[in-house]
Design a protein around this motif. Structure first.
Motif, PDB file in Angstrom:
ATOM      1  N   MET A   8       1.252  -0.768  -0.278  1.00  0.00           N
ATOM      2  CA  MET A   8      -0.369  -0.005   0.032  1.00  0.00           C
ATOM      3  C   MET A   8       0.462   0.992   0.145  1.00  0.00           C
ATOM      4  O   MET A   8       1.113   1.867  -0.680  1.00  0.00           O
ATOM      5  CB  MET A   8      -1.137   0.138   1.183  1.00  0.00           C
ATOM      6  N   ASN A   9       1.935   1.458   0.636  1.00  0.00           N
ATOM      7  CA  ASN A   9       2.828   2.546   1.248  1.00  0.00           C
ATOM      8  C   ASN A   9       3.327   2.589   0.124  1.00  0.00           C
ATOM      9  O   ASN A   9       3.341   3.983  -0.892  1.00  0.00           O
ATOM     10  CB  ASN A   9       3.651   2.349   1.788  1.00  0.00           C
ATOM     11  N   LYS A  10       3.804   1.634  -0.942  1.00  0.00           N
ATOM     12  CA  LYS A  10       4.421   1.527  -2.663  1.00  0.00           C
ATOM     13  C   LYS A  10       3.743   2.426  -3.605  1.00  0.00           C
ATOM     14  O   LYS A  10       4.156   3.196  -4.069  1.00  0.00           O
ATOM     15  CB  LYS A  10       5.306   0.708  -2.758  1.00  0.00           C
TER      16      LYS A  10
ATOM     17  N   SER B  47      -6.263  -1.779   2.887  1.00  0.00           N
ATOM     18  CA  SER B  47      -5.914  -2.500   2.072  1.00  0.00           C
ATOM     19  C   SER B  47      -5.900  -2.014   0.630  1.00  0.00           C
ATOM     20  O   SER B  47      -5.936  -1.143   0.761  1.00  0.00           O
ATOM     21  CB  SER B  47      -7.395  -4.508   1.909  1.00  0.00           C
ATOM     22  N   TYR B  48      -4.887  -2.817   0.237  1.00  0.00           N
ATOM     23  CA  TYR B  48      -4.732  -2.543  -0.941  1.00  0.00           C
ATOM     24  C   TYR B  48      -5.734  -2.057  -2.041  1.00  0.00           C
ATOM     25  O   TYR B  48      -5.362  -1.373  -3.109  1.00  0.00           O
ATOM     26  CB  TYR B  48      -3.207  -3.768  -1.548  1.00  0.00           C
TER      27      TYR B  48
ATOM     28  N   MET C 203      -7.654   0.524  -1.358  1.00  0.00           N
ATOM     29  CA  MET C 203      -6.748   1.888  -1.402  1.00  0.00           C
ATOM     30  C   MET C 203      -6.808   2.096  -3.817  1.00  0.00           C
ATOM     31  O   MET C 203      -7.145   3.037  -3.621  1.00  0.00           O
ATOM     32  CB  MET C 203      -5.321   0.851  -1.411  1.00  0.00           C
ATOM     33  N   TYR C 204      -7.045   0.758  -3.683  1.00  0.00           N
ATOM     34  CA  TYR C 204      -6.449   1.455  -5.685  1.00  0.00           C
ATOM     35  C   TYR C 204      -8.507   1.562  -5.696  1.00  0.00           C
ATOM     36  O   TYR C 204      -7.904   2.610  -6.720  1.00  0.00           O
ATOM     37  CB  TYR C 204      -6.323  -0.521  -6.019  1.00  0.00           C
ATOM     38  N   ASP C 205      -9.562   0.800  -5.351  1.00  0.00           N
ATOM     39  CA  ASP C 205     -10.732   1.319  -5.505  1.00  0.00           C
ATOM     40  C   ASP C 205     -11.606   3.025  -5.022  1.00  0.00           C
ATOM     41  O   ASP C 205     -11.538   3.304  -5.763  1.00  0.00           O
ATOM     42  CB  ASP C 205     -11.307   0.676  -4.388  1.00  0.00           C
ATOM     43  N   LYS C 206     -10.417   3.409  -4.097  1.00  0.00           N
ATOM     44  CA  LYS C 206     -10.861   4.585  -3.404  1.00  0.00           C
ATOM     45  C   LYS C 206      -9.377   5.952  -4.438  1.00  0.00           C
ATOM     46  O   LYS C 206     -10.144   6.615  -5.069  1.00  0.00           O
ATOM     47  CB  LYS C 206     -10.381   5.018  -1.981  1.00  0.00           C
TER      48      LYS C 206
END
Length: 240
Positions: free
Chosen positions: A128-130, A150-151, A154-157
């Protein structure tokens, strides 16, 4: 197995193609429940070109009892995926940024390169940080107000934030065009006012005010109220 149309590998020094081939073979072996002792024989059948010629020089190793599919992958990586190339792909992933890509395209590139630097995404938090560090500043700023767990979240947002930004940009373009049209109308009336000083002329017109949609300008006399026309369009006052 041939009915699944497996990929072939030609030995070219392209780590993406090599890892794609390895992954496709792994998936195929799992799908057909291939016994471990048959995997090497199946895999080498789909080596072509330089990879096939290379196999001819080392195929005696399959006679070793401890030589299996895992050992073949390690042997092929040492041959077709040298350490210098591995470091190059790792650095490419380390420097990866979204740039002009969409979030979807950035995520696809992120997933493609992350396998060459697994230690940088070894945990969900590291992944997630990367991913967040590579996003454009506007999206990073929007994500800073969310606590992603979760990754995928994060992708969805990030994708949703990008969609909203693009919709707003599209609305701004439409508004700009409408305003430019209104400015053109003002200029027409201004010129009409000047000419009307010599030739009294009345124009009957109805103009929609883009700033105040419910206010219009109607029954306009160019010579006497030209200045009021401009003010009305700007502040939304009805002139009759």
């Amino acid at each position: 197995m041939a009915s699944y149309n497996p990929k072939t590998y030609d030995g070219k020094p392209n780590p993406v193609e090599f890892e794609d081939w390895v992954r496709s073979m792994d998936k195929l072996f799992d799908a057909i429940n291939c016994p471990e002792k048959w995997k090497v024989g199946f895999a080498v059948y789909y080596l072509v070109g330089q990879a096939d010629l290379w196999w001819e020089t080392v195929k005696e190793r399959r006679n070793n009892e401890d030589f299996g599919w895992t050992q073949l992958k390690d042997l092929m990586r040492a041959k077709f995926y040298p350490s210098a190339l591995k470091r190059q792909k790792e650095e490419e992933f380390n420097q990866l940024e979204q740039g002009n890509r969409s979030v979807m395209d950035y995520a696809a590139k992120f997933m493609e390169l992350s396998r060459f630097a697994p230690h940088l995404v070894a945990t969900e938090e590291l992944r997630m940080n990367k991913f967040e560090r590579g996003l454009n500043w506007e999206l990073r700023d929007r994500l800073s107000t969310h606590n992603c767990h979760s990754y995928q979240e994060m992708y969805d947002k990030a994708s949703n934030a990008e969609r909203i930004i693009r919709e707003r940009e599209a609305e701004d373009v439409v508004y700009k065009r409408k305003w430019e049209g209104t400015r053109t109308t003002i200029e027409i009336f201004r010129k009409g006012l000047i000419s009307g000083m010599q030739n009294p002329l009345y124009l009957q017109s109805t103009i929609q005010n883009p700033l105040v949609p419910n206010v219009v300008i109607s029954t306009i006399q160019l010579k006497s109220v030209g200045l009021q026309i401009i003010v009305a369009i700007l502040v939304g006052v009805q002139v009759t």
